[in-house]
Structure formats: structure tokens, C-alpha cells
Design an enzyme around this catalytic site. Structure first.
Site, mmCIF file in Angstrom:
data_model
loop_
_atom_site.group_PDB
_atom_site.id
_atom_site.type_symbol
_atom_site.label_atom_id
_atom_site.label_comp_id
_atom_site.label_asym_id
_atom_site.label_seq_id
_atom_site.Cartn_x
_atom_site.Cartn_y
_atom_site.Cartn_z
ATOM 1 N N LYS A 249 0.830 -1.371 0.001
ATOM 2 C CA LYS A 249 -0.063 -0.171 -0.089
ATOM 3 C C LYS A 249 0.852 1.297 -0.072
ATOM 4 O O LYS A 249 2.081 1.200 0.324
ATOM 5 C CB LYS A 249 -1.035 0.120 1.185
ATOM 6 C CG LYS A 249 -2.311 1.019 0.978
ATOM 7 C CD LYS A 249 -3.371 0.271 0.518
ATOM 8 C CE LYS A 249 -4.410 0.784 0.097
ATOM 9 N NZ LYS A 249 -5.271 -0.040 -0.458
HETATM 10 P P1 NAD Z 1 -13.055 7.845 -2.553
HETATM 11 O O1 NAD Z 1 -12.003 8.968 -2.144
HETATM 12 O O2 NAD Z 1 -13.339 7.942 -3.997
HETATM 13 O O3 NAD Z 1 -14.463 8.075 -1.802
HETATM 14 C C1 NAD Z 1 -14.461 8.186 -0.469
HETATM 15 C C2 NAD Z 1 -15.740 8.577 0.200
HETATM 16 O O4 NAD Z 1 -15.695 8.835 1.232
HETATM 17 C C3 NAD Z 1 -16.285 10.085 -0.365
HETATM 18 O O5 NAD Z 1 -17.709 10.033 -0.505
HETATM 19 C C4 NAD Z 1 -15.996 10.938 0.816
HETATM 20 O O6 NAD Z 1 -16.739 12.271 0.984
HETATM 21 C C5 NAD Z 1 -16.481 9.949 1.934
HETATM 22 N N1 NAD Z 1 -15.842 10.338 3.231
HETATM 23 C C6 NAD Z 1 -14.600 10.708 3.336
HETATM 24 N N2 NAD Z 1 -14.521 11.195 4.798
HETATM 25 C C7 NAD Z 1 -15.476 10.796 5.510
HETATM 26 C C8 NAD Z 1 -15.924 10.853 6.663
HETATM 27 N N3 NAD Z 1 -15.430 11.418 7.616
HETATM 28 N N4 NAD Z 1 -17.341 10.351 6.982
HETATM 29 C C9 NAD Z 1 -18.158 9.817 6.137
HETATM 30 N N5 NAD Z 1 -17.771 9.963 4.780
HETATM 31 C C10 NAD Z 1 -16.433 10.367 4.414
HETATM 32 O O7 NAD Z 1 -12.561 6.275 -1.981
HETATM 33 P P2 NAD Z 1 -12.985 5.213 -2.573
HETATM 34 O O8 NAD Z 1 -11.872 4.691 -3.410
HETATM 35 O O9 NAD Z 1 -14.299 5.090 -2.760
HETATM 36 O O10 NAD Z 1 -12.515 4.225 -1.184
HETATM 37 C C11 NAD Z 1 -13.567 4.034 -0.077
HETATM 38 C C12 NAD Z 1 -12.977 2.983 0.711
HETATM 39 O O11 NAD Z 1 -12.681 1.779 -0.100
HETATM 40 C C13 NAD Z 1 -11.745 3.094 1.421
HETATM 41 O O12 NAD Z 1 -11.621 2.414 2.522
HETATM 42 C C14 NAD Z 1 -10.640 2.323 0.447
HETATM 43 O O13 NAD Z 1 -9.734 1.744 0.926
HETATM 44 C C15 NAD Z 1 -11.706 1.183 0.230
HETATM 45 N N6 NAD Z 1 -11.465 0.503 -1.198
HETATM 46 C C16 NAD Z 1 -11.257 1.020 -2.604
HETATM 47 C C17 NAD Z 1 -11.188 0.409 -3.541
HETATM 48 C C18 NAD Z 1 -11.296 0.979 -4.846
HETATM 49 O O14 NAD Z 1 -11.069 0.599 -5.897
HETATM 50 N N7 NAD Z 1 -11.279 2.336 -4.973
HETATM 51 C C19 NAD Z 1 -10.805 -1.090 -3.282
HETATM 52 C C20 NAD Z 1 -10.692 -1.691 -2.322
HETATM 53 C C21 NAD Z 1 -11.115 -0.896 -0.900
#
Ligand code: NAD
Length: 418
Positions: free
Chosen positions: A108
Site C-alpha cells: 500500500k
Molecule cells: P473515494 O475517495 O472515491 O471516496 C471516499 C468517500 O468517503 C467520499 O464520498 C468521501 O466524501 C467519503 N468520506 C470521506 N471522509 C468521510 C467521513 N469522515 N465520513 C463519511 N464519509 C467520508 O474513495 P474510494 O476509492 O471509494 O474508497 C473508499 C473505501 O474503499 C476506502 O476504505 C478504500 O480503502 C476502500 N477500497 C477502495 C477500492 C477502490 O478500488 N477504490 C478497493 C478496495 C477498497
């Protein structure tokens, strides 16, 4: 280790690893190797601001274990992305890739920064500088980054371009690229889509009809917004979503495409027509069939776990449930589909992207989605079968970790690491 919400993210992941190590009866040697990380790089990233000043931030790349193949894992831009968080996320990647059977290890990256304070030009300069500083440890058969919180296909394009300046054009240096640069069809939606496949499986297991089942989703970024859209398309009733600004609730079901256009125009889901405002805390405690945390880690803790009223929790985010909360949810008969299974759709299609890049071909989207569906449903069923076969695996998380850990140990032993 004493269970508490104060455990660091890496301690929390290792708590689950220790449980798996007991189930798998691992040797002390194996525990010693797998509870630590292989390599940790910390780099100073001076960011030239648009006004000419320089802001210094710090970035990390952690490689946890590479027994099963090149290191693989996203890059996150967030104020909490410190070394402990990046270590935890790297180790989760080791277990996730093993669980869904993609031939990668776990890594990561992160920069501890609030990207909302940077302009697009500043973000680009920061990304390029960070890429230069980690470029000697990444590579298409060494370590392959991808998007995570606050990074996206544009970020991957800058990394690809910057890496290419030094080493020559290398399509498979990152995944999650735009299709125009060799990205895979279906990668953008893959994590959310995978969550919906495992949600289907979980609801069958608890005897709830997915048609009309109610879902509350925290986070409306890449993962949360795709999960909401695909769940609604599949007949679920998405009753609440949220983002960093707050949440919205509509007990009869949200019009997800309308929420998406509202969020695109206004920058937040809050205020979407026909919805009631709720806080992020309230969303987690809503009466619903499925709760899907899809934003930050550690949002379900000892303080609110008892108030979770969902029958199923799908961990779309990484480590959203602390070990103490996990225990409380298990005692309350809440089925938790763990992060290393629930959100593995992203790394699965990242693997498909890497395969397509290496073969210089492109699969169509239907092909990508059906391969993803097969892998996600198979991984879910393997975890469920493990849980029902082995009494020691009391939860789906324990089953998932035990399966994943045994696969990594087998590879490590074959290589002679253990
Ligand atoms: P992103 O940046 O696209 O979206 C994050 C979302 O969370 C946004 O809507 C943001 O406003 C919201 N957010 C941020 N802080 C917040 C808070 N304090 N309270 C409530 N909402 C809040 O990120 P993403 O890629 O969608 O990732 C989200 C989660 O999924 C993370 O934990 C990431 O590690 C996990 N994840 C992502 C992927 C991927 O392919 N992008 C894969 C596996 C896991």
C-alpha cells in the site's frame, strides 16, 4: 493482545491474523514473518505550491509480503495515511489477493495530506515527485500501485507518465488507469460491483430476499457510488448514503441516479431532492437489512456496535470495524462480510487489467464483469464453507483470514522463506 478501540490499525489487522494463525496452527517462524512487513519506504515530498511556496508532506510505500507474486496495492491521499495505517492496508492486501486467488502479494502507499487543500496542478506535481521517490521499488513485476481514497484514474495517468520518463513506457506499472491508457473496462465499477455480488450471497445465507432489501451506504466515492447504483439496478432499496459532508435518508428508497447528478453538480449528496438529512453516525445505526461502510476505517467501534441494526454488514471500506466491535456484532448475530472479501473486486479487476496489458489485448466489459462475478461468488462460498466446516472459525472474517493465511504460508514455504 488486549482488545480495545485504541489498537492501531496494524495491531487490529494482526489481531485477526493471530486468530487465523491459531486456526491454521502456524509455526512461530511463520507468525514472525507474516506479522511484520517486508519493506517500508518513507519519503519526503516537497510540493511546489501555485504561489511559489513549498509545502513539505510525507509519503509511504509499504510492501507487506510478496510470496505469492508482485506486491500490489493502492495509493491513498489522506491526513490519516500515516505509517501505521499504510502498514495495515498493505497487510490487508496480502490476505485479500490470496483470498480471491490473484497472483500478487500485498502493498500500500499513501501520502499524509489533505488533497482538498491542493489545486489540480499541485496534486500533479506532488504525485510526480512521489512517483520519482518510490520508482526504484515499484515495477510491473515488482510492485504495481492502483487508486484508493482520493486518488483516481487521473492520478494513475500521472504515475504512468512519470515512471515512463525514467524507465520507458510501461503500461502495466499501475492499474486503475483510464481506458485510453490501457485501463480495463469495468475497473472503475469493480469494487462496488464485487460488494453487490457478495451482498447477494450473504442475503441468501441469512434468508432475506434481495429484491427490495434495504441498504444504507456510508461514503459516496468510487466504491460507495458504484455500489449504490448497482444495488439499486439489481432491485435493492438503497435508503441512505453519505459523504464527508453528511448523509441523506429516504425510507422509500433513494433515486440513485438523481443523487449522483446532485452530487456531481453540488459536490455532495447532501440536499438531494426528496431526502431527509442524517448524520454519518445516524446512518450507521439505521434500521436496514444491509449496512455498507464504504468510506473510512474504524467507523464501527465499541461505542456504536451495539446500536447497529442491520442484519448484514458488507465491509466495502478497509478495516471499518474494530476488533472489539467485531466481537459485539458477532455476539448480536450480525453477519459481517470482511473487507478482504467484500472489497476484493477492485484488486481482482486490477489483476485482469495487468493480464490484458501484459498480453496487449482488451477484454470487453461483459467479459470482465462475468469473470469478476465468478471469482467473487467463489471466494464468498469458500469462506462460508470453511466457516461451516471448521468450528474454530466463528465468523466469516476468521474463515477468510484462515484461508488467506494458509495460501500465503504455502507459497512462502515453497519458496523457502519459512
Ligand atoms: P473515494 O475517495 O472515491 O471516496 C471516499 C468517500 O468517503 C467520499 O464520498 C468521501 O466524501 C467519503 N468520506 C470521506 N471522509 C468521510 C467521513 N469522515 N465520513 C463519511 N464519509 C467520508 O474513495 P474510494 O476509492 O471509494 O474508497 C473508499 C473505501 O474503499 C476506502 O476504505 C478504500 O480503502 C476502500 N477500497 C477502495 C477500492 C477502490 O478500488 N477504490 C478497493 C478496495 C477498497
Amino acid at each position: 493482545m488486549e482488545l480495545s478501540d485504541d489498537m492501531t490499525p496494524f495491531e487490529a489487522v494482526n489481531y485477526f491474523f493471530d486468530r487465523a494463525a491459531n486456526i491454521d496452527r502456524l509455526s512461530d517462524n511463520a507468525c514472525g514473518v507474516l506479522s511484520g512487513t517486508y519493506r517500508e519506504l518513507r519519503v519526503q515530498v516537497p510540493v511546489r505550491r501555485d504561489d511559489g511556496s513549498v509545502t513539505v508532506v510525507y509519503g509511504y510505500r509499504v510492501q507487506h509480503n510478496g510470496a505469492r507474486g508482485p506486491y500490489k496495492g493502492g495509493i491513498r491521499y489522506h491526513p490519516t495515511a500515516d505509517i501505521e495505517e499504510v502498514r495495515a492496508l498493505a497487510s490487508l492486501m496480502t490476505w485479500k489477493t490470496a483470498l480471491v486467488g490473484v497472483p500478487f502479494g500485498g502493498a500500500k502507499g499513501g501520502i499524509q495530506v489533505d488533497p482538498s487543500q491542493l489545486s489540480k496542478a499541485e496534486l500533479e506535481r506532488m504525485t510526480r515527485r512521489y512517483t520519482d521517490q518510490i520508482s526504484h521499488i515499484i515495477g510491473p513485476s515488482r510492485d504495481i500501485p492502483a487508486p484508493d481514497m482520493n486518488t483516481n484514474a487521473q492520478t494513475m495517468s500521472w504515475i504512468l507518465d512519470q515512471y515512463g520518463r525514467k524507465y520507458g513506457h510501461t503500461t502495466s506499472i499501475v492499474t486503475g488507469k483510464p481506458v485510453a491508457l490501457g485501463g480495463s473496462y469495468g475497473r472503475d465499477a469493480a469494487t462496488g460491483r464485487g460488494c453487490v455480488f457478495v451482498m447477494d450471497e450473504a442475503l441468501q445465507d441469512v434468508g432475506i430476499d434481495p429484491d427490495g432489501a434495504t441498504v444504507a451506504i456510508q461514503g459516496f466515492g468510487n466504491v460507495g457510488s458504484w455500489a449504490a447504483r448497482l444495488a439499486a439496478d439489481a432491485g435493492y432499496r438503497v435508503i441512505a448514503v453519505s459523504d464527508v459532508e453528511g448523509g441523506i435518508h429516504a425510507p422509500g428508497g433513494l433515486d440513485v441516479p438523481a443523487v449522483m447528478s446532485h452530487a456531481r453538480e453540488s459536490g455532495s449528496v447532501v440536499g438531494a431532492p426528496g431526502t431527509e438529512p442524517i448524520s454519518n453516525h445516524e446512518l450507521l445505526e439505521l434500521e436496514c437489512d444491509v449496512l455498507m461502510p464504504a468510506a473510512l476505517g474504524e467507523v464501527i467501534t465499541s461505542t456504536n456496535a451495539d446500536r447497529v441494526r442491520a442484519r448484514v454488514v458488507i465491509e466495502a471500506a478497509n478495516h471499518p470495524v474494530t476488533p472489539v466491535a467485531d466481537q459485539i456484532l458477532a455476539d448480536n448475530q450480525v453477519l459481517v462480510v470482511p473487507d478482504i472479501l467484500a472489497n476484493a473486486g477492485g484488486v481482482t479487476v486490477s489483476y485482469f487489467e495487468w493480464v490484458q496489458n501484459n498480453q496487449e489485448i482488451a477484454w470487453d466489459e461483459a467479459d470482465v464483469n462475468s469473470r469478476l462475478e465468478n471469482r467473487m461468488r467463489k471466494a464468498y462460498q469458500e469462506c462460508r464453507d470453511f466457516m461451516t466446516t471448521y468450528d474454530e472459525a466463528r465468523t466469516m472474517r476468521e474463515a477468510a483470514f484462515a484461508l488467506a493465511v494458509s495460501r500465503v504460508v504455502e507459497a512462502a514455504e515453497l519458496r523457502g522463506y519459512l
